[in-house]
Design an enzyme around this catalytic site. Sequence first.
Site, PDB file in Angstrom:
ATOM      1  CB  CYS A 170      -0.946  -0.060   1.198  1.00  0.00           C
ATOM      2  SG  CYS A 170      -2.144   1.269   1.297  1.00  0.00           S
ATOM      3  CG  ASP A 227      -6.431  -0.601  -5.555  1.00  0.00           C
ATOM      4  OD1 ASP A 227      -7.041   0.395  -5.115  1.00  0.00           O
ATOM      5  OD2 ASP A 227      -5.330  -0.973  -5.134  1.00  0.00           O
ATOM      6  CG  HIS A 259      -5.713  -1.015  -1.775  1.00  0.00           C
ATOM      7  ND1 HIS A 259      -4.782  -0.551  -2.684  1.00  0.00           N
ATOM      8  CD2 HIS A 259      -5.243  -0.669  -0.550  1.00  0.00           C
ATOM      9  CE1 HIS A 259      -3.801   0.058  -2.024  1.00  0.00           C
ATOM     10  NE2 HIS A 259      -4.056  -0.012  -0.741  1.00  0.00           N
TER      11      HIS A 259
END
Length: 290
Positions: A170, A227, A259
């Site tokens: 991330c 995502d 995600h």
Amino acid sequence: MLVKDSDFDSLVPGLPLSRRTFVGASLAAGFALSVRPALGQSVIQTAADGLVAGDIAIKAPDGVPVKAYWVQPAGKGPFPTVLVVQEIFGLHEYIRDVCRRLARQGYQAIAPNVFQRQGDPSRIASVPEILATIVSRVPDVQVMHDLDACAEWAAANGGDPARLGITGFCWGGRISWLYAAHNPKLKAAVAWYGRLSGASSEMTPKHPLDLVSALQAPVLGLYGAKDQGIPVSDVDAMREALTAAGKKGEFMIYPEAGHAFHADYRPSYRAEEAADGWKRLLAWFRANGV
């Protein structure tokens, strides 16, 4: 330089909390789900037997002793080293477990707490507040220097400086791209759903798409087609830019993943995609000298 805990306890009150699960539906800046503790979600737990592990502190160029989690196989090195970069939620148990997974594959792994100057995400209840009060105040240059300090510490403490890699998740995925453009000694990087583009600011002057020509190590990018914060068009643009610049890079886009599909402590976790990505990470490091 290794610093004792007593030298920096005043900088970061308390150790990172245990792994927690996250529930919620809102996404903030393409990062992650809102932070809420929950029960009943299975997590991967990697045993530390046969490993040497601990909390350390490494003095950064600005003189701050940066807390880090360090783990490596028992026995004589030098071991190939992988720097592990956290999500926006900090140096929590999931990141530590990732380090232990790497150590089980023969690596020395170091995960620095790169937010410690700005605050402790575990004490904040929402993603927007974490972004506003901590993440937005973290300069990219500070993170690069902290990672440099970790790499130097590793080389002096059982790591092989000729076999250095980085991976991040991330927020840390974006940092992995940046570090591949920063450190000429890096052999390879693996970026898990790291943001590729964005607005420039004093803290984040450039993003991965701005740094393609500066990349000094091959990068594997692992992304989810669903995502909501990182469009596939950004991944396609990065792939095209790498090809045009003659840079080595590969991408895997998982059609059904969103995600944070590797984060086994969150509802976004997808076991099949996470396992496949992990196999690709290990193969990428070994194919590129880490």
